[in-house]
Design a protein around this motif. Structure first.
Motif, PDB file in Angstrom:
ATOM      1  N   ARG A 138      27.695  10.740  76.145  1.00  0.00           N
ATOM      2  CA  ARG A 138      26.915  10.081  75.104  1.00  0.00           C
ATOM      3  C   ARG A 138      25.442  10.130  75.454  1.00  0.00           C
ATOM      4  O   ARG A 138      25.058   9.790  76.570  1.00  0.00           O
ATOM      5  N   VAL A 145      28.579   9.318  68.788  1.00  0.00           N
ATOM      6  CA  VAL A 145      27.146   9.020  68.694  1.00  0.00           C
ATOM      7  C   VAL A 145      26.362  10.280  68.351  1.00  0.00           C
ATOM      8  O   VAL A 145      25.399  10.240  67.568  1.00  0.00           O
ATOM      9  N   ILE A 146      26.752  11.424  68.909  1.00  0.00           N
ATOM     10  CA  ILE A 146      26.088  12.689  68.570  1.00  0.00           C
ATOM     11  C   ILE A 146      26.318  13.026  67.102  1.00  0.00           C
ATOM     12  O   ILE A 146      25.403  13.467  66.386  1.00  0.00           O
ATOM     13  N   CYS A 190      18.539   9.392  71.687  1.00  0.00           N
ATOM     14  CA  CYS A 190      18.923   9.277  70.282  1.00  0.00           C
ATOM     15  C   CYS A 190      17.700   8.998  69.405  1.00  0.00           C
ATOM     16  O   CYS A 190      17.522   9.616  68.338  1.00  0.00           O
ATOM     17  N   GLY A 250      23.170  14.510  77.475  1.00  0.00           N
ATOM     18  CA  GLY A 250      23.816  13.444  78.241  1.00  0.00           C
ATOM     19  C   GLY A 250      24.562  14.019  79.424  1.00  0.00           C
ATOM     20  O   GLY A 250      24.622  15.249  79.602  1.00  0.00           O
ATOM     21  N   HIS A 284      30.741  13.596  71.096  1.00  0.00           N
ATOM     22  CA  HIS A 284      30.803  12.136  71.076  1.00  0.00           C
ATOM     23  C   HIS A 284      30.413  11.630  69.686  1.00  0.00           C
ATOM     24  O   HIS A 284      29.518  12.186  69.034  1.00  0.00           O
ATOM     25  N   ASP A 315      28.096  13.116  82.177  1.00  0.00           N
ATOM     26  CA  ASP A 315      29.189  12.317  82.712  1.00  0.00           C
ATOM     27  C   ASP A 315      29.513  12.812  84.108  1.00  0.00           C
ATOM     28  O   ASP A 315      29.480  14.035  84.361  1.00  0.00           O
ATOM     29  N   ASP A 327      20.086   5.805  74.440  1.00  0.00           N
ATOM     30  CA  ASP A 327      19.405   5.310  73.248  1.00  0.00           C
ATOM     31  C   ASP A 327      18.021   5.947  73.107  1.00  0.00           C
ATOM     32  O   ASP A 327      17.559   6.219  71.985  1.00  0.00           O
TER      33      ASP A 327
END
Length: 271
Positions: free
Chosen positions: A35, A68-69, A41, A15, A66, A17, A38
């Motif tokens: 993050r 999500v990770i 992921c 990801g 994060h 930023d 999708d």
């Protein structure tokens, strides 16, 4: 034959930023990793469903990944540039700066008037406002001791300092025998112990897994991913990687903004 083992850098790979926007966030958000999309992921889940082992391989503290990770089915993490390595719940490496080395580093920072970001396995703290001194206030720690007291383990595994400071540090005789540096974004560089590289971390994972390891793969985009590339069988550079990183890769995939991790895994037949 063992199963494939795939290592993924985070920033610029899983990801991204905007670093300027990140600097304006509260401290607890500044340190958090980007993050993954999708699509990425889903690609990681598909990779593991197909029988591969997947590992985060980052210069970051594991504490800043994060959520999500953390929810993805990674088998472990090579963190802090190889200073901290975990497979499942087994910690294979946990190697902070010795006190004498940290004392010498603090002396150098004081002489040049620089702050630093201090990273450990349990978190991140900014000394004198961070590497660029941007985050000042009455509660900002001014000494290494004050900064370490804010970390759960009271230790430092990695420093982020201005690149000009890192270059000056490495110009000292014998520094390269003790320390290693890698350039990052926004004029900053990370400083670690010489034996704490992604190569050392990946080697620890592969040795631990033993005969269960088949072909190894590494995805990355930055200078600190070159040691990762040296250790794996197949090196994959992101489309946003520097020319130096791309030149060392076996495959160049799409950029992080184009879900290059998913594209690369498909090109390799892993998903």
């Amino acid at each position: 034959m063992g199963r494939p083992v795939v290592f993924f850098d985070v920033d610029g790979t899983l990801g991204w930023d905007d670093p300027i926007a990140r600097e304006g966030r509260p401290e607890e958000e500044r340190s958090m990793s980007p993050r993954p999309s999708d699509v990425v992921c889903d690609a990681i889940r598909g990779l593991v469903d197909n029988g591969a082992a997947a590992f985060v391989c980052t210069g970051r503290s594991p504490a800043t990944l994060h959520p999500v990770i953390l929810e993805l089915p990674f088998d472990g993490v090579v963190g802090l540039g190889g200073a901290y390595v975990r497979v499942g719940q087994a910690v294979l490496r946990d190697r902070p700066f010795p006190g004498a080395v940290l004392e010498a580093l603090e002396g150098l920072l004081l002489r040049v008037g620089s702050g630093a970001q201090i990273e450990s396995a349990t978190g991140v703290v900014e000394l004198r406002g961070g590497a660029q001194g941007l985050h000042q206030g009455p509660d900002v720690p001014q000494t290494m001791r004050e900064a370490l007291a804010r970390l759960e383990d009271h230790r430092a595994h990695k420093l982020i300092v201005p690149t000009i400071v890192a270059r000056g540090l490495m110009s000292n005789p014998g520094a390269s025998e003790i320390l290693s540096t890698s350039e990052l974004e926004m004029g900053n560089s990370e400083v670690t112990l010489a034996q704490n590289t992604k190569q050392d971390g990946v080697r620890a994972v592969v040795d631990y897994l033993g005969q269960d390891v088949g072909k190894t793969y590494g995805f990355g985009d930055s200078q600190n991913d070159l040691p990762l590339f040296d250790e794996v069988d197949v090196a994959v550079a992101m489309g946003n990687a520097s020319d130096e990183v791309k030149a060392r890769a076996n495959l160049v995939t799409g950029g992080v903004g184009e879900d290059g991790v998913a594209t690369g895994l498909k090109a390799l037949g892993l998903i």
